[in-house]
Scaffold this active site. Structure first.
Site, short mmCIF file in Angstrom:
data_model
loop_
_atom_site.label_atom_id
_atom_site.label_comp_id
_atom_site.label_asym_id
_atom_site.label_seq_id
_atom_site.Cartn_x
_atom_site.Cartn_y
_atom_site.Cartn_z
N LYS A 1 5.13 2.70 2.31
CA LYS A 1 5.60 3.09 1.07
C LYS A 1 4.33 3.15 0.10
O LYS A 1 4.42 3.73 -0.86
CB LYS A 1 6.53 1.71 0.67
N GLN B 1 9.81 -6.82 -0.12
CA GLN B 1 10.35 -6.49 1.13
C GLN B 1 11.04 -7.70 1.71
O GLN B 1 10.68 -8.83 1.80
CB GLN B 1 9.06 -6.35 2.03
N ASP C 1 15.05 -0.74 -5.74
CA ASP C 1 15.83 -0.68 -4.68
C ASP C 1 17.47 -0.42 -5.03
O ASP C 1 18.17 0.01 -4.41
CB ASP C 1 15.72 -2.07 -3.83
#
Length: 297
Positions: free
Chosen positions: A52, A96, A119
């Site tokens: 990412k 994460q 997200d």
């Protein structure tokens, strides 16, 4: 002839288009910023985060990465999130998952500023998505919508079966596909581990999305001719090769492609799209937080 949907190519097109949006922001003195927070020593999580961050660098997003000792108290993580919430140069935040057992993952999601929730899992963002006014679409479901669009598959009026009811894929995707909006208007059935006669459901579908985490659960005998198959699953199974394993989806690709009109491979299907849509959400967040109008792909 079955159309193999190339997720890498579609994702690259989105990343390229995002480059124009990023340049628009930079012309106004704003560089989109994405902060990733890792509180784990899991090798897979470390790999995901590094990918990412590399994506950010390649498209011109400012990637900020923070690592926290997995044994550290929960307050250290929450304090880090608070600092990022207050930082005007950070437009998107991603913690994460999974986090250590002594951390409440739901509390972590609630701690992130909903306007920086790259997200799309903050309860506020889930609620407004269900209400039909999404701020951020969760990355994998949004990526599935983009893949369907790339294959010229309009969900409107179609029967879609989603196999899997997770908060990350199944539930939000079902909500997106039933919306009275572009990329929606489908009739959606969500199947799961308690579903009786799964094959009877999938054989009736125009589109099947497999997102259950069971290797090669769905095979060609469970599909109708010409169906569109989107395989979200990524599973490691033992293999006689140098690595000792191979990646397979939730769909038995070889038998399914004999029936499908279009199908995603694993790897190279949904995975690249999830990462591309994270960049998309970060750019969108930067535009909304600064009041700069950016055109998104």
């Amino acid at each position: 002839m079955t159309d193999i949907i190339d997720g890498r190519a579609v994702a690259e097109g989105i990343r390229s288009d995002l480059g124009e949006s990023i340049e628009t922001l930079k012309a106004e003195g704003v560089t989109p910023g994405l902060a990733t927070v890792l509180m784990s020593d899991d090798p897979a999580s470390e790999t995901y985060v590094s990918m990412k961050q590399r994506d950010c660098e390649e498209v011109g997003i400012n990637g900020i990465h923070i690592e926290i000792d997995p044994e550290a108290p929960a307050e250290e993580l929450y304090d880090t999130i608070d600092d990022l919430n207050e930082d005007p140069d950070v437009h998107g935040i991603l913690v994460q998952m999974p986090v250590p057992d002594h951390i409440d993952s739901q509390k972590v999601l609630r701690a992130i500023d909903a306007e920086k929730d790259a997200d799309g899992f903050h309860p506020e963002n889930v609620g407004i998505l269900v209400a039909g006014h999404p701020r951020f679409k969760p990355c994998t479901p949004h990526g599935v919508q983009k893949l369907l669009e790339s294959a010229d598959v309009d969900p409107e009026g179609k029967d879609v079966v989603i196999v899997g009811r997770s908060n990350i894929v199944g539930k939000p995707l079902a909500n997106l596909l039933i919306q009275k909006a572009e990329g929606g208007n489908a009739t959606v059935t969500v199947c799961h581990s308690r579903t009786d006669d799964l094959a009877a459901k999938t054989r009736e579908a125009d589109v099947v999305v497999a997102a259950c985490g069971v290797p090669e659960l769905i095979d060609g005998s469970m599909l109708s001719e010409g169906v569109t198959v989107i395989d979200v699953g990524v599973n490691r199974v033992d293999a006689d090769n140098e690595k000792g394993y191979e990646l397979v989806g939730d769909v038995d690709f070889e038998s399914a492609k004999e029936k499908a009109g279009a199908i995603t491979p694993v790897p190279g299907g949904v995975g690249p799209m999830t990462r591309a849509m994270l960049l998309y959400n970060t750019v969108k967040a930067a535009g909304e937080q600064t009041g700069i109008d950016v055109e998104l792909p």
